[in-house]
Design an enzyme around this catalytic site. Structure first.
Site, PDB file in Angstrom:
ATOM      1  N   SER A 203       0.824  -1.206   0.000  1.00  0.00           N
ATOM      2  CA  SER A 203       0.000   0.000   0.000  1.00  0.00           C
ATOM      3  C   SER A 203       0.863   1.264   0.000  1.00  0.00           C
ATOM      4  O   SER A 203       1.574   1.515  -0.968  1.00  0.00           O
ATOM      5  CB  SER A 203      -0.957  -0.039   1.200  1.00  0.00           C
ATOM      6  OG  SER A 203      -1.917   0.974   1.126  1.00  0.00           O
ATOM      7  N   HIS A 410      -7.454  -5.617   0.034  1.00  0.00           N
ATOM      8  CA  HIS A 410      -6.275  -4.779   0.247  1.00  0.00           C
ATOM      9  C   HIS A 410      -5.454  -5.215   1.460  1.00  0.00           C
ATOM     10  O   HIS A 410      -4.214  -5.095   1.452  1.00  0.00           O
ATOM     11  CB  HIS A 410      -6.722  -3.329   0.414  1.00  0.00           C
ATOM     12  CG  HIS A 410      -5.613  -2.328   0.305  1.00  0.00           C
ATOM     13  ND1 HIS A 410      -5.020  -2.005  -0.900  1.00  0.00           N
ATOM     14  CD2 HIS A 410      -4.972  -1.565   1.247  1.00  0.00           C
ATOM     15  CE1 HIS A 410      -4.078  -1.095  -0.702  1.00  0.00           C
ATOM     16  NE2 HIS A 410      -4.029  -0.815   0.586  1.00  0.00           N
TER      17      HIS A 410
END
Length: 472
Positions: A203, A410
């Site tokens: 990320s 994610h």
């Protein structure tokens, strides 16, 4: 109604976190000079009084109260703690698992892991030896280093600023990329006496890598290969409802937060840990709210998420961040561009008269280090279309790998039950081992007369400083 309930929970948690200084179980900012440098997790005794006063029952997991070195030691791995200072005075903590565990054959290579926003080095080990990436790489013989960005729980110290001062929080992930990451990489290479290392980011850890190599091209030659887990640069197609809501209302919350002096967001606290134990544990009626609030941001995937670990996750995460880091991501979503922080209407003061309206874009063509992108269809922050755009823009995008499991979200790259089988083994076999062979061959052919300055000029040439990120 369920979405509304989740939003209300998020707002409530946000309000509660920022009321912490008035609560008796909050760690006061007053104390020794190095209180943040050597901070430790809250102990069961610290929270017992609070739970008793609220008449709450609890059965804590011991891992909630262990620091990163204590967790690593608990599972039989060697561990070291290192510190380095950035050019602007932030003191950063790094954790290392050296390749000295009995029964493990060192492969003579270093891997540097960089966490995502609101996360820390703890997220690379929180799942334990059977599932976590840091342990997996250590078992393969790598010298594993885990960085921590300024402002999170592990790196909340400065040579002369204190976290209660607003100036401490005047940074976005641009500063993390151009000051923190280079400082930690340089320190790691100096200690290990290596010329280059592997870099794996998740990320925000991917975002900061792209920025570092585009703004400071000389760092390309210090990277053997980079692995992006859930790459974040372009966010035009991000699906997350909460991100979309915040982005559309960006000006209003930014103004209000600045008005009330809220420069840090989602700091780690004893109250957050208490909420995790008593409202997010398996069997609690409110458990679904905690889990689904995370899913509302990252994408739903119940299969990969271990519900029993939620209190442990919340004991270490969120680790805190500057509000500017979140503003910066919201700006990427709104613009559809990969740009520097937007100081509008003062951009010309920061970036010169050529940028009175919009900040300059990052020139990703300068990212010459080999980049391997791993992405998934169910990631509500890193959309496949945006990943493909990123690959086209990068100067050396070696491969794009779509995770086979369609529900992968994610957070599954670091918290997923099957991330080791779905991601880590492929990263090791297809990227790290192959790149090691190429690196060793390359270095065996290099002569002593090789000129580092000459290579750096190759990276710098043919690129205008005023780079445009318009679609081709």
């Amino acid at each position: 109604m369920k979405v509304l309930a989740l939003l209300c929970l998020g707002i409530s948690l946000f309000d509660v976190v920022y009321s912490l200084p008035s609560l008796p179980f909050f760690n006061s900012e007053e104390g020794s000079k190095n209180e943040f440098l050597h901070s430790s997790p809250y102990s069961p005794e610290d929270l017992l009084e609070v739970r008793k006063s609220l008449n709450l029952s609890w059965t804590p997991d011991p891992d909630e109260f262990l620091s990163v070195p204590e967790l690593i030691t608990k599972y039989g791995y060697p561990v070291e703690e290192h510190f380095t200072t950035t050019s602007d005075g932030y003191i950063l903590r790094m954790h290392r698992i050296p390749a000295t565990k009995p029964g493990v054959t060192p492969n003579n290579h270093v891997v540097f892991l960089m966490h995502g926003v609101l996360m820390s080095s703890s997220d690379w080990i929180i799942l334990g030896p059977q599932k976590a990436l840091a342990y997996y790489l250590a078992d393969q013989g790598f010298d594993v280093w885990m960085g921590n960005a300024r402002g999170n729980t592990q790196s909340k110290n400065h040579t002369h600023l204190k976290p209660y001062q607003r100036k401490f929080w005047k940074f976005s992930w641009h500063e993390i990329a151009t000051r923190d990451l280079p400082a930690m990489i340089d320190y790691t290479l100096k200690v290990t006496k290596k010329k280059a290392l592997f870099h794996i980011g998740h990320s925000q850890g991917t975002t900061t890598f792209y920025v570092m190599c585009s703004e400071l091209p000389k760092y390309n030659k210090k990277i053997i290969a980079h692995v992006s887990l859930a790459p974040i640069a372009y966010m035009k197609n991000a699906f997350s409802p909460l991100l979309r809501l915040v982005s559309k209302l960006l000006v209003v919350p930014k103004t209000l937060l600045n008005l009330f002096g809220i420069d840090e967001i989602m700091a780690h606290s004893s109250l957050m840990q208490m909420l995790g134990d008593n409202f997010c544990a398996v069997g609690e009626r409110t458990e679904f709210l905690c889990r689904d609030f995370l899913f509302l941001v990252t994408g739903f995937d119940h299969a990969e998420f271990n519900d029993t670990m939620l209190p442990v996750f919340l004991a270490h995460t969120p680790a805190g961040a500057s509000t500017r880091q979140l503003y910066h991501y919201a700006q990427l979503f709104n613009s559809g561009k990969f740009r520097q922080y937007d100081y509008f209407p003062f951009n010309s003061l920061h970036y010169g008269p050529l940028h009175p309206i919009n900040p300059p874009s990052y020139n990703l063509k300068k990212v010459k280090a080999p980049v391997y992108l791993f992405y998934s269809n169910n990631d509500w922050l890193s959309h496949p279309k945006d990943v493909k755009t990123l690959c086209k823009k990068l100067g050396n995008c070696k491969a794009q790998t779509l995770v086979a499991e369609n529900r992968f979200n994610h957070l599954d790259y670091v918290w997923g039950n099957n991330a080791k089988q779905r991601i880590y083994s492929e990263v090791k076999d297809e990227v790290l081992e192959q790149s090691m062979k190429e690196w060793n061959l390359k270095n065996s052919l290099l002569t002593d007369e090789f000129d580092d300055d000459e290579e750096e000029e190759v990276y710098e040439e043919d690129y205008d400083e005023d780079y445009s990120d318009d679609e081709e």
